[in-house]
Enzyme design. Sequence first.
Site, PDB file in Angstrom:
ATOM      1  N   ALA A 159     -10.317   5.118  18.720  1.00 48.41           N
ATOM      2  CA  ALA A 159     -10.827   3.972  19.478  1.00 48.41           C
ATOM      3  C   ALA A 159     -11.213   2.846  18.532  1.00 48.41           C
ATOM      4  CB  ALA A 159     -12.026   4.392  20.312  1.00 48.41           C
ATOM      5  N   HIS A 180      19.156   0.423  -1.722  1.00 47.98           N
ATOM      6  CA  HIS A 180      17.718   0.692  -1.564  1.00 47.98           C
ATOM      7  C   HIS A 180      16.985  -0.609  -1.188  1.00 47.98           C
ATOM      8  CE1 HIS A 180      13.798   2.479  -2.288  1.00 47.98           C
ATOM      9  NE2 HIS A 180      13.498   1.401  -3.015  1.00 47.98           N
ATOM     10  N   CYS A 212       0.829  -1.213   0.000  1.00 47.17           N
ATOM     11  CA  CYS A 212       0.000   0.000   0.000  1.00 47.17           C
ATOM     12  C   CYS A 212       0.862   1.262   0.000  1.00 47.17           C
ATOM     13  CB  CYS A 212      -0.966  -0.012   1.183  1.00 47.17           C
ATOM     14  SG  CYS A 212      -0.157  -0.265   2.754  1.00 47.17           S
ATOM     15  N   ASN A 213       2.127   1.136   0.387  1.00 45.55           N
ATOM     16  CA  ASN A 213       2.994   2.320   0.438  1.00 45.55           C
ATOM     17  C   ASN A 213       3.991   2.414  -0.701  1.00 45.55           C
ATOM     18  OD1 ASN A 213       1.983   3.610   2.711  1.00 45.55           O
ATOM     19  ND2 ASN A 213       3.091   2.229   4.077  1.00 45.55           N
ATOM     20  N   ARG A 214       4.128   1.364  -1.469  1.00 45.76           N
ATOM     21  CA  ARG A 214       5.125   1.417  -2.552  1.00 45.76           C
ATOM     22  C   ARG A 214       4.784   0.436  -3.663  1.00 45.76           C
ATOM     23  NH1 ARG A 214      10.006   1.515  -0.789  1.00 45.76           N
ATOM     24  NH2 ARG A 214       9.419   1.815   1.388  1.00 45.76           N
TER      25      ARG A 214
END
Lengths: 427, 267
Positions: A190, A95, A51-53
């Site tokens: 919460a 990397h 989801c981030n890369r």
Amino acid sequence: MSSLVVVGVNHRTAPVETRERVAVDADGLGDVVKSVRGLDGVREAMLVATCNRVEVYAAGDDAEAVTRALRGFFHQRGASEQYLYEHRGEAGAGHAFRVCASLDSLVVGEPQILGQVKEAWQVARASGTTGPLLNRLMARAFQAAKRVRTETGIANGQVSVASVAVDLARGIFGDLTGHRVIVVGAGKMALGAARSLVRNGALLAVVNRSYDKAVALAQEHGGVAHPLTDLPLLLQHGDVVVCSTGAARYVINRDEVAAAMKGRRGRSLFLIDIAVPRNVDPRAGDLDNVYLYNVDDLERIVSEGTSTRSAAKAAAEKVLAEELDAYRREQRTQQATPVITALRQRFRATALAELERSLAKSLKHLTPDDRKALEVMVDATVNKLLHAPTAALKARVDTPEGATAGEVLRELFELPDGSAPPPDPPR
Amino acid sequence: MPPELLAATYYGATALYAAAGVALVAHLAGTTRRPSALAWGVRLLTAAAALHGLHEALRWGATLGPPSGLGAALSVLALLGVTGFLVVRRTQPRLDVTGAFVAPLTLLLLVASRVSAERPAGHLGGAVLALHVASVLTGTAAFTLAFVMALAYLLQERQVKKKRLGGVFQRLPPLDVLDAVGYRCVAVGLPALTLGNVTGLFVGARGAGAVVWQQYVGMGAWVLFAGVLVLRLAAGWRGRRAAIGTILGYASALVVLAGYYAGSPSP
């Protein structure tokens, strides 16, 4: 010689809309990586999509051509040039090491990324798109990530309220399967904490002043709705209570908790009060087997976790530098290997050819044992003659002189390039 | 039996317990980041228990009988306790770290066994007395484990109450696991200690002709452990209170054992 190229987008270079456009789902990963492998100049390919890369690791003889192909791939999927990053050669390897060790993650030290890269590599291997360069790189990167996790404190501490809640609940109850989580109110934090607990096997109950809202939230998060009047009963049966209402007074007071503890027959109760003003009477935390954490406690733990990670990050960088150095040496040794192999083959073939000629003429009276002994002697002579130049070449693989020496040897002895077999020795 | 062999197995086991203790305590305290410290600690503890077992076997072979003095009793108690831990940890691998309490405690008992006077073998005749010694030792060994779990529980509970979620919190087992295992140990130890107390009455009557003070302490320990169990079942006594009750009960059980061997007249 193949060169490594990495091109991609991540949470730092591209907004979520762009990352969504280039995202690849797990089912389609094999096909997409095959299509990348089919691009001009690409000999090896692997695609990591989280989801981030979304990033492609590729190898080819011409780094420029590979880079063009990979950039084209991302453009086609809707990522414009400004969002792409690119690393080549050793920078690309560095990397990969940082990604696997979770130093390039949004939450540094999170454990999921290593598993995700491993999965991506397995899919690529199964699709036949990886080769010696990527396989070696990933093996080294996984090894480096393992060292970072075990030798540094990068994985210790917590980084979000939700993960603190899960960590604490596990520290109290162990396996959360079947334990009951009660969310009082409708605060996002919460509900986030409750979701994390439910993901770990807990059962969810939602309590709200508005029963309709409780029903809606329960449906959304897979729980059971209760009216606020059920709270005393739920305190007896729940294990974790997450409070986040907008009430200006205590929703849960000490006496209610004390009464609930009698009904619980001493079972532990974990209260998380995320509301400001607070929803749970702080004196409830003094009761036996009751553990109360408010928003200040949680944020302190989160910040401690973050600072711990900062210290661990420096240690992790050191480990990665060592591993990268080892990888670099290995790569350069492999670059020198074809020259050394070709040189040995050339010397040995020439010597054996001369021996055969003599054995056919002036030495044809020799017995088979004598012939065998001569062959052994020729091999030993070649080995001794080449020992010093081989050692010198290996010792200089890290230096420009080493590369020059390799070229000179190739030219002087007419050695073939790369892995092509040497020409027949002169007769 | 060459005394050198007995001494060698004793000192070997002592050294291994010490090494295991260092590795396990270092792991729990977080003074080493080597993940292998825990595994090595458990391996060393296993090796120490094996050597300790060999030592006891040799001693029993030499004296042709069960422990006949406070020293021997403490040594057997230590061996039973550590063996119990090694068995229990197989069902709950997260308990491995509690070896950080087991190893020093075992070491302490083993060293104490050496400085305590031995009695000549043979005075422990009779089936009732043998049953008494065996049941008291078994019960006390189970309580040793319960004691360890109670110590670990109180330490972990303190971390959670004081909101210190550092390495010790991360490494210790969850509170509920420690509580449950401690409860099971008490549940196993209590019947054994009950049998020990009942047979102790016969032994006392046969020896001194009256109930001796050690038997009162023994009954006190029994009452404490029984109380922990009863309160747990009847009143839902768990967690901190149960842990403190267990620790008090264990201390009393040790007094019984020490008192029996050190002060009571030979039956």
